[in-house]
Scaffold this active site. Structure first.
Site, PDB file in Angstrom:
ATOM      1  N   LYS A  52       0.806  -1.218  -0.057  1.00 12.85           N
ATOM      2  CA  LYS A  52       0.102  -0.203   0.060  1.00 12.85           C
ATOM      3  C   LYS A  52       0.777   1.324  -0.143  1.00 12.85           C
ATOM      4  O   LYS A  52       0.584   2.099  -0.766  1.00 12.85           O
ATOM      5  CB  LYS A  52      -0.846   0.036   1.219  1.00 12.85           C
ATOM      6  CG  LYS A  52      -1.798   1.202   1.254  1.00 12.85           C
ATOM      7  CD  LYS A  52      -2.453   1.497   2.476  1.00 12.85           C
ATOM      8  CE  LYS A  52      -1.458   2.554   3.452  1.00 12.85           C
ATOM      9  NZ  LYS A  52      -1.894   3.221   4.491  1.00 12.85           N
ATOM     10  N   ASP A  60      -6.389   0.729   0.690  1.00 10.13           N
ATOM     11  CA  ASP A  60      -6.262   0.953   2.098  1.00 10.13           C
ATOM     12  C   ASP A  60      -7.719   0.340   2.507  1.00 10.13           C
ATOM     13  O   ASP A  60      -8.261  -0.376   1.656  1.00 10.13           O
ATOM     14  CB  ASP A  60      -6.002   2.377   2.170  1.00 10.13           C
ATOM     15  CG  ASP A  60      -7.188   3.220   1.909  1.00 10.13           C
ATOM     16  OD1 ASP A  60      -8.106   2.603   1.130  1.00 10.13           O
ATOM     17  OD2 ASP A  60      -7.240   4.546   2.330  1.00 10.13           O
TER      18      ASP A  60
END
Length: 213
Positions: free
Chosen positions: A122, A140
């Site tokens: 991420k 996320d």
């Protein structure tokens, strides 16, 4: 449902009407500051991170600054972001990697970003997309939730969601889609009380049309 390219394009265009300037809401003035801010943002709001980094970056804003810090000192400065011990350790280790292995500059190569201490997919995808202008899909909690609610996929795995979205969404719109999904999840399709009345994509949404997933 299976989404066609035309449907994906229409869905993104509708989100764009509601969120006309999709971009990262973290405040930063360098690629390294962005990297630190993204590490701090795990399980924390961007608003809180911005409050912390406003003070933090006035004192320390370069890799060698953080590489020389004692962990206890950094913990005190980032305490309100939560998980402050692990985040402090990651930021210091990451800063040392950048200083010792990459000449003090955040590497642009994705695999090199992943090799930094404390940097997962991420974080690497956010930095690659926001700082280096690459087309990436960072997953996320908001992106994970919306991908499942809309019906793109049924999975709790961020990697599976990333792969699915990369397959579905046109490459040239990946980073835009990442920001649109985050903003939509942050302000309209919230975790506890999604505002479906304000949502422009209910006709595509499995959550809305099937009463949840």
């Amino acid at each position: 449902m299976e989404f066609t390219k035309e449907q994906i394009g229409d869905l993104l265009d509708r989100l764009l009407e509601v969120h006309p300037e999709p971009k990262c809401e973290l405040n930063y003035s360098s690629t390294f500051e962005l990297l630190v801010a993204v590490i701090l943002s795990a399980q924390c709001t961007d608003k809180r991170v911005n409050e912390v980094t406003k003070v933090l970056f006035e004192k320390y804003n370069k890799p060698d600054d953080f590489a020389a810090l004692r962990q206890e000192e950094l913990e005190k400065l980032i305490y309100s972001c939560g998980f402050y011990r692990s985040k402090a350790a990651h930021i210091i280790s990451c800063s040392r990697d950048i200083t010792e292995r990459f000449g003090g500059k955040v590497p642009e190569d994705f695999d090199s970003l992943l090799s930094l201490a404390g940097v997962g997919r991420k974080t690497a995808n956010v930095v690659a997309g926001v700082a280096f202008g690459k087309q990436t899909m960072a997953v996320d909690t908001h992106v994970l939730r919306l991908a499942n609610r809309i019906g793109f996929i049924h999975s709790k795995s961020p990697l599976e969601v990333e792969k699915r979205l990369v397959k579905l969404i046109p490459t040239e719109r990946l980073t835009q889609a990442h920001h649109l999904l985050i903003l939509h999840g942050r302000y309209i399709c919230t975790a506890r009380r999604p505002d479906c009345a304000a949502c422009p994509i209910t006709n595509y949404c499995k959550f809305f049309n099937e009463g949840g997933i």
